[in-house]
Design a protein around this motif. Structure first.
Motif, PDB file in Angstrom:
ATOM      1  N   LEU A   1       0.866  -1.172   0.000  1.00 18.95           N
ATOM      2  CA  LEU A   1       0.000   0.000   0.000  1.00 18.95           C
ATOM      3  C   LEU A   1       0.897   1.213   0.000  1.00 18.95           C
ATOM      4  O   LEU A   1       1.685   1.403   0.928  1.00 18.95           O
ATOM      5  N   LEU A   2       0.819   1.998  -1.038  1.00 18.14           N
ATOM      6  CA  LEU A   2       1.545   3.264  -1.105  1.00 18.14           C
ATOM      7  C   LEU A   2       0.543   4.344  -0.741  1.00 18.14           C
ATOM      8  O   LEU A   2      -0.368   4.646  -1.518  1.00 18.14           O
ATOM      9  N   HIS A   3       0.685   4.865   0.474  1.00 20.54           N
ATOM     10  CA  HIS A   3      -0.303   5.804   1.008  1.00 20.54           C
ATOM     11  C   HIS A   3       0.267   7.211   1.050  1.00 20.54           C
ATOM     12  O   HIS A   3       1.173   7.498   1.827  1.00 20.54           O
ATOM     13  N   ARG A   4      -0.276   8.062   0.205  1.00 23.22           N
ATOM     14  CA  ARG A   4       0.160   9.459   0.144  1.00 23.22           C
ATOM     15  C   ARG A   4      -0.608  10.271   1.171  1.00 23.22           C
ATOM     16  O   ARG A   4      -1.835  10.233   1.234  1.00 23.22           O
ATOM     17  N   VAL A   5       0.137  11.012   1.978  1.00 22.37           N
ATOM     18  CA  VAL A   5      -0.422  11.875   3.007  1.00 22.37           C
ATOM     19  C   VAL A   5      -0.374  13.314   2.515  1.00 22.37           C
ATOM     20  O   VAL A   5       0.609  13.732   1.896  1.00 22.37           O
ATOM     21  N   ASP A   6      -1.421  14.069   2.805  1.00 21.28           N
ATOM     22  CA  ASP A   6      -1.441  15.493   2.466  1.00 21.28           C
ATOM     23  C   ASP A   6      -0.396  16.190   3.341  1.00 21.28           C
ATOM     24  O   ASP A   6      -0.544  16.223   4.566  1.00 21.28           O
ATOM     25  N   PRO A   7       0.662  16.748   2.749  1.00 21.20           N
ATOM     26  CA  PRO A   7       1.737  17.330   3.547  1.00 21.20           C
ATOM     27  C   PRO A   7       1.315  18.574   4.337  1.00 21.20           C
ATOM     28  O   PRO A   7       1.960  18.928   5.314  1.00 21.20           O
ATOM     29  N   ALA A   8       0.239  19.208   3.945  1.00 17.23           N
ATOM     30  CA  ALA A   8      -0.232  20.377   4.690  1.00 17.23           C
ATOM     31  C   ALA A   8      -0.932  19.967   5.984  1.00 17.23           C
ATOM     32  O   ALA A   8      -0.993  20.743   6.925  1.00 17.23           O
ATOM     33  N   ARG A   9      -1.411  18.726   6.033  1.00 14.32           N
ATOM     34  CA  ARG A   9      -2.197  18.277   7.176  1.00 14.32           C
ATOM     35  C   ARG A   9      -1.504  17.199   7.995  1.00 14.32           C
ATOM     36  O   ARG A   9      -1.775  17.046   9.173  1.00 14.32           O
ATOM     37  N   GLY A  10      -0.628  16.416   7.369  1.00 13.00           N
ATOM     38  CA  GLY A  10       0.007  15.303   8.075  1.00 13.00           C
ATOM     39  C   GLY A  10      -0.957  14.144   8.267  1.00 13.00           C
ATOM     40  O   GLY A  10      -2.085  14.160   7.772  1.00 13.00           O
ATOM     41  N   LEU A  11      -0.497  13.121   8.976  1.00 14.03           N
ATOM     42  CA  LEU A  11      -1.327  11.940   9.237  1.00 14.03           C
ATOM     43  C   LEU A  11      -2.549  12.330  10.056  1.00 14.03           C
ATOM     44  O   LEU A  11      -2.425  12.958  11.113  1.00 14.03           O
ATOM     45  N   GLU A  12      -3.714  11.934   9.569  1.00 12.25           N
ATOM     46  CA  GLU A  12      -4.974  12.247  10.232  1.00 12.25           C
ATOM     47  C   GLU A  12      -5.758  10.959  10.477  1.00 12.25           C
ATOM     48  O   GLU A  12      -5.357   9.879  10.026  1.00 12.25           O
ATOM     49  N   ASP A  13      -6.891  11.084  11.146  1.00 12.39           N
ATOM     50  CA  ASP A  13      -7.723   9.917  11.441  1.00 12.39           C
ATOM     51  C   ASP A  13      -8.049   9.125  10.180  1.00 12.39           C
ATOM     52  O   ASP A  13      -7.980   7.894  10.179  1.00 12.39           O
ATOM     53  N   SER A  14      -8.402   9.822   9.105  1.00 12.08           N
ATOM     54  CA  SER A  14      -8.771   9.126   7.868  1.00 12.08           C
ATOM     55  C   SER A  14      -7.605   8.292   7.333  1.00 12.08           C
ATOM     56  O   SER A  14      -7.818   7.199   6.788  1.00 12.08           O
ATOM     57  N   ASP A  15      -6.373   8.784   7.494  1.00 14.08           N
ATOM     58  CA  ASP A  15      -5.203   8.012   7.061  1.00 14.08           C
ATOM     59  C   ASP A  15      -5.078   6.739   7.890  1.00 14.08           C
ATOM     60  O   ASP A  15      -4.818   5.662   7.358  1.00 14.08           O
ATOM     61  N   PHE A  16      -5.248   6.865   9.199  1.00 14.98           N
ATOM     62  CA  PHE A  16      -5.144   5.691  10.061  1.00 14.98           C
ATOM     63  C   PHE A  16      -6.235   4.670   9.752  1.00 14.98           C
ATOM     64  O   PHE A  16      -5.984   3.465   9.794  1.00 14.98           O
ATOM     65  N   HIS A  17      -7.430   5.135   9.399  1.00 13.40           N
ATOM     66  CA  HIS A  17      -8.507   4.206   9.013  1.00 13.40           C
ATOM     67  C   HIS A  17      -8.127   3.456   7.738  1.00 13.40           C
ATOM     68  O   HIS A  17      -8.345   2.239   7.636  1.00 13.40           O
ATOM     69  N   THR A  18      -7.558   4.154   6.780  1.00 13.57           N
ATOM     70  CA  THR A  18      -7.124   3.520   5.532  1.00 13.57           C
ATOM     71  C   THR A  18      -6.040   2.485   5.804  1.00 13.57           C
ATOM     72  O   THR A  18      -6.101   1.352   5.300  1.00 13.57           O
ATOM     73  N   LEU A  19      -5.044   2.855   6.597  1.00 11.17           N
ATOM     74  CA  LEU A  19      -3.942   1.944   6.908  1.00 11.17           C
ATOM     75  C   LEU A  19      -4.458   0.705   7.636  1.00 11.17           C
ATOM     76  O   LEU A  19      -4.115  -0.432   7.276  1.00 11.17           O
ATOM     77  N   ALA A  20      -5.280   0.904   8.656  1.00 12.37           N
ATOM     78  CA  ALA A  20      -5.800  -0.224   9.441  1.00 12.37           C
ATOM     79  C   ALA A  20      -6.664  -1.136   8.576  1.00 12.37           C
ATOM     80  O   ALA A  20      -6.576  -2.364   8.688  1.00 12.37           O
ATOM     81  N   GLY A  21      -7.481  -0.558   7.713  1.00  7.50           N
ATOM     82  CA  GLY A  21      -8.317  -1.368   6.825  1.00  7.50           C
ATOM     83  C   GLY A  21      -7.494  -2.242   5.898  1.00  7.50           C
ATOM     84  O   GLY A  21      -7.784  -3.429   5.711  1.00  7.50           O
ATOM     85  N   TRP A  22      -6.465  -1.665   5.295  1.00  6.72           N
ATOM     86  CA  TRP A  22      -5.597  -2.438   4.397  1.00  6.72           C
ATOM     87  C   TRP A  22      -4.877  -3.529   5.169  1.00  6.72           C
ATOM     88  O   TRP A  22      -4.807  -4.666   4.724  1.00  6.72           O
ATOM     89  N   LEU A  23      -4.358  -3.187   6.337  1.00  3.90           N
ATOM     90  CA  LEU A  23      -3.636  -4.169   7.148  1.00  3.90           C
ATOM     91  C   LEU A  23      -4.550  -5.321   7.566  1.00  3.90           C
ATOM     92  O   LEU A  23      -4.118  -6.483   7.588  1.00  3.90           O
ATOM     93  N   ASP A  24      -5.797  -5.032   7.878  1.00  7.83           N
ATOM     94  CA  ASP A  24      -6.746  -6.098   8.226  1.00  7.83           C
ATOM     95  C   ASP A  24      -6.922  -7.087   7.077  1.00  7.83           C
ATOM     96  O   ASP A  24      -7.008  -8.293   7.295  1.00  7.83           O
ATOM     97  N   THR A  25      -6.961  -6.579   5.839  1.00  6.01           N
ATOM     98  CA  THR A  25      -7.139  -7.487   4.702  1.00  6.01           C
ATOM     99  C   THR A  25      -5.880  -8.315   4.450  1.00  6.01           C
ATOM    100  O   THR A  25      -5.976  -9.453   4.010  1.00  6.01           O
ATOM    101  N   VAL A  26      -4.719  -7.753   4.745  1.00  2.00           N
ATOM    102  CA  VAL A  26      -3.453  -8.459   4.490  1.00  2.00           C
ATOM    103  C   VAL A  26      -3.127  -9.475   5.591  1.00  2.00           C
ATOM    104  O   VAL A  26      -2.658 -10.573   5.305  1.00  2.00           O
ATOM    105  N   THR A  27      -3.381  -9.092   6.838  1.00  2.00           N
ATOM    106  CA  THR A  27      -2.999  -9.958   7.956  1.00  2.00           C
ATOM    107  C   THR A  27      -4.104 -10.929   8.346  1.00  2.00           C
ATOM    108  O   THR A  27      -3.839 -11.884   9.084  1.00  2.00           O
ATOM    109  N   GLY A  28      -5.314 -10.668   7.891  1.00  2.53           N
ATOM    110  CA  GLY A  28      -6.427 -11.557   8.234  1.00  2.53           C
ATOM    111  C   GLY A  28      -6.918 -11.361   9.647  1.00  2.53           C
ATOM    112  O   GLY A  28      -7.608 -12.223  10.194  1.00  2.53           O
ATOM    113  N   ASP A  29      -6.571 -10.245  10.253  1.00  5.83           N
ATOM    114  CA  ASP A  29      -7.015  -9.974  11.641  1.00  5.83           C
ATOM    115  C   ASP A  29      -8.458  -9.514  11.674  1.00  5.83           C
ATOM    116  O   ASP A  29      -8.985  -8.973  10.784  1.00  5.83           O
TER     117      ASP A  29
END
Length: 172
Positions: free
Chosen positions: A144-172
């Motif tokens: 997953l290549l996740h581009r973050v808006d540099p004006a805002r930095g990592l936000e809740d929506s980014d963490f939701h995207t990361l966690a969702g992708w990780l759930d599909t990959v790890t099977g958690d």
């Protein structure tokens, strides 16, 4: 299902994702820190670091790796401020290394090489179309290549995207 030893890697950039570049008025922590004179060792942008973001990154369950030009300085300066332990640091290709296709970020090939086929996430503010195409063609594992808006930095929506992708990959 991915075992603990095979946890996905998370390659993490500092400038943009962790230190947002938007105006100080967009960053209440930075404004408050500046008001009390917290300009840290000549780098007032360090006040923009969210001290709780390290715990959120650790909670993702990835093997975190610094993928930043800060190199080892990320461990000395950034990690303690955001609650991260010392992390491995990506080494970068020499300036005279072979160039890739036009539009390929200079980090991309090194990240894929480090991953060695393992699942990985790359969090950066400079990811582009050529990087996505190149990783799809060159990396046999999930990514997953996740581009973050540099004006805002990592936000809740980014963490939701990361966690969702990780759930599909790890099977958690």
């Amino acid at each position: 299902m991915t075992s603990a030893a095979e946890r996905p890697l998370l390659f993490l950039d500092v400038d943009g994702p962790l230190i947002p570049f938007g105006s100080s008025s967009d960053h209440p922590r930075a404004a408050a820190a500046a008001a009390v004179g917290a300009a840290d060792r000549g780098n007032p942008l360090l006040a923009r670091l969210d001290p709780g973001i390290g715990a959120r990154l650790m909670a993702l369950g990835c093997r975190l790796v610094w993928a930043t030009t800060w190199m080892e300085e990320a461990n000395r300066t950034v990690a303690p401020r955001i609650g991260l332990p010392r992390l491995p640091v990506m080494g970068w290709p020499a300036a005279d290394a072979e160039e890739g296709p036009r539009g390929l970020h200079w980090k991309t090939r090194a990240l894929v090489e480090w991953a060695g086929g393992r699942p990985f996430v790359w969090v950066d503010d400079e990811i582009g179309t050529m990087d996505r195409l190149w990783v799809t063609a060159a990396h046999p594992g999930p990514s997953l290549l996740h581009r973050v808006d540099p004006a805002r930095g990592l936000e809740d929506s980014d963490f939701h995207t990361l966690a969702g992708w990780l759930d599909t990959v790890t099977g958690d």
